[in-house]
Design an enzyme around this catalytic site. Structure first.
Site, PDB file in Angstrom:
ATOM      1  N   GLY A  11      13.115  -2.560 -25.154  1.00 20.74           N
ATOM      2  CA  GLY A  11      11.721  -2.123 -25.168  1.00 20.74           C
ATOM      3  C   GLY A  11      10.794  -3.216 -24.658  1.00 20.74           C
ATOM      4  N   LEU A  13       8.431  -5.067 -26.171  1.00 22.78           N
ATOM      5  CA  LEU A  13       8.370  -6.303 -26.956  1.00 22.78           C
ATOM      6  C   LEU A  13       9.715  -7.024 -26.933  1.00 22.78           C
ATOM      7  CD1 LEU A  13       6.790  -8.223 -28.740  1.00 22.78           C
ATOM      8  CD2 LEU A  13       7.501  -6.871 -30.729  1.00 22.78           C
ATOM      9  N   ILE A  39      19.370   1.202 -35.851  1.00 16.41           N
ATOM     10  CA  ILE A  39      18.763   0.683 -37.090  1.00 16.41           C
ATOM     11  C   ILE A  39      18.656   1.743 -38.179  1.00 16.41           C
ATOM     12  CG2 ILE A  39      17.498  -1.174 -35.901  1.00 16.41           C
ATOM     13  CD1 ILE A  39      14.915   0.559 -36.417  1.00 16.41           C
ATOM     14  N   THR A  64       8.079   5.145 -30.518  1.00 16.91           N
ATOM     15  CA  THR A  64       6.706   4.805 -30.128  1.00 16.91           C
ATOM     16  C   THR A  64       5.976   5.930 -29.402  1.00 16.91           C
ATOM     17  OG1 THR A  64       7.546   3.811 -28.098  1.00 16.91           O
ATOM     18  CG2 THR A  64       7.184   2.322 -29.953  1.00 16.91           C
ATOM     19  N   TYR A 128       3.004   9.391 -36.327  1.00 16.73           N
ATOM     20  CA  TYR A 128       3.402   8.037 -35.927  1.00 16.73           C
ATOM     21  C   TYR A 128       2.830   7.016 -36.915  1.00 16.73           C
ATOM     22  CZ  TYR A 128       3.418   3.671 -33.193  1.00 16.73           C
ATOM     23  OH  TYR A 128       3.568   2.368 -32.780  1.00 16.73           O
ATOM     24  N   TRP A 153      -2.100  -0.936 -28.678  1.00 19.02           N
ATOM     25  CA  TRP A 153      -2.256  -0.657 -27.246  1.00 19.02           C
ATOM     26  C   TRP A 153      -1.375  -1.610 -26.409  1.00 19.02           C
ATOM     27  CZ3 TRP A 153      -7.938   0.787 -25.585  1.00 19.02           C
ATOM     28  CH2 TRP A 153      -8.487   1.675 -26.509  1.00 19.02           C
TER      29      TRP A 153
END
Ligand SMILES: NC(=O)c1ccc[n+]([C@@H]2O[C@H](COP(=O)([O-])OP(=O)(O)OC[C@H]3O[C@@H](n4cnc5c(N)ncnc54)[C@H](OP(=O)(O)O)[C@@H]3O)[C@@H](O)[C@H]2O)c1
Length: 285
Positions: A11, A13, A39, A64, A128, A153
């Site tokens: 992803g 990050l 996970i 996400t 979410y 964001w």
């Protein structure tokens, strides 16, 4: 070398974490995404963590897709709440630190003009936000040495708003962009840098971690169009004119209050961060 398990490594990050730790001989990253470590599977998580005996776990995995979460409630709870619960239990069992990422969407953002601090009341409006808040609560309940960082964001190496809007500009002279949602666009690199500084400390708890400054999605789009030399015009619209399955906060600005109170870690202004991003070439990938 200190081992760090990275979940959701493919992803935005996860990739930024890999960039900031690259070449650092103090740490060894153990990169996993859903194929290597799901996970949501408690047994798999417990076994993987027991086998690797990490110094830390950085949880970059999440569901996400904010709109999809509305119709995929079970999956959203599994990934955004049960997942961090599993990682918390496993981290505690081996004495590892846990970094978990949450979101500005835990806040209602209605009739609000003042940035939210870590001490403000939450009130998610979407599935979410609800599932991410449940994840935060599980981390607080089951982990011992944890850092929960709420960001917002986010854009980096992966699918994101910036790339979507740059793509739209290729075939449109005018794009409609929501102008009544205010927040702080945050670069995954800035967040990853802050995580790397925070991780070695004992400064545990809940943090807000977003780039400085505020804007609307329309302001943001105009800025990266300007940086990219794109001539497509931004037509400002309201959220009502752009109906979507998930309700989003009108004002979800976070103040990095705990970072300011307890560290010298500072996030770049969103305009400087998006400039760095556009110059990095990641938006063109
Ligand atoms: N993106 C934003 O605007 C934003 C805003 C605020 C907060 N955040 C938070 O910031 C963090 C990082 O977000 P991001 O934008 O980097 O996310 P991302 O790009 O969507 O990456 C998430 C990664 O997790 C993986 N994943 C999904 N389910 C998994 C599972 N069961 N086990 C292991 N990995 C799994 C995904 O794989 P697949 O792609 O195959 O599903 C993906 O590689 C998340 O906690 C997110 O909630 C993001």
């Amino acid at each position: 070398m200190k081992k760090i398990i990275v979940t959701g490594c493919n992803g935005q990050l996860g990739r930024a974490i890999n960039v900031v730790y690259a070449g650092d001989s103090e740490y060894e990253l153990i990169n996993t995404d859903v194929e290597q470590l799901d996970i949501t599977n408690v047994e798999a998580v417990m076994n993987f963590v027991a086998d690797n005996q990490p110094y830390a776990i950085i949880n970059c995995a999440a569901h996400t897709n904010v709109n999809a979460c509305e119709s995929q409630e079970d999956l959203a709870y599994k990934i955004n709440a049960i997942g961090p619960r599993n990682l918390s239990i496993a981290a505690k069992s081996v004495g590892a630190k846990l970094v978990h990422i949450s979101t500005d969407y835990v806040f209602p953002g209605e009739n609000r003009e003042k940035p939210y601090t870590e001490f403000d009341q939450v009130g998610p409006q979407s599935m979410y936000g609800t599932t991410k808040l449940a994840g935060e609560n599980f981390v607080k309940q089951f982990a011992d040495k944890f850092f929960i960082i709420r960001t917002a964001w986010l854009y980096g190496d992966g699918k994101n708003f910036v790339k979507t809007m740059l793509g739209a500009a290729k075939t449109n002279d005018v794009v409609k962009v929501v102008d009544d949602q205010i927040g702080s666009p945050t670069s995954a690199m800035e967040l990853a840098r802050a995580i790397k500084k925070l991780l070695p400390t004992d400064n545990y708890g809940l943090f807000h971690g977003t780039c400085e400054g505020v804007c609307s999605w329309a302001d943001f789009t105009e800025e990266f169009y300007r940086l990219a030399g794109v001539t497509t015009k931004v037509q400002r619209i309201t959220s009502d004119e752009y109906p979507s399955p998930a309700k989003r906060p009108a004002y979800s600005v976070l103040e990095n209050y705990m970072f300011k109170l307890t560290t010298d870690i500072q996030f770049a202004d969103w305009k400087d961060a998006i400039k760095e991003y556009m110059e990095s070439g990641l938006a063109d990938k």
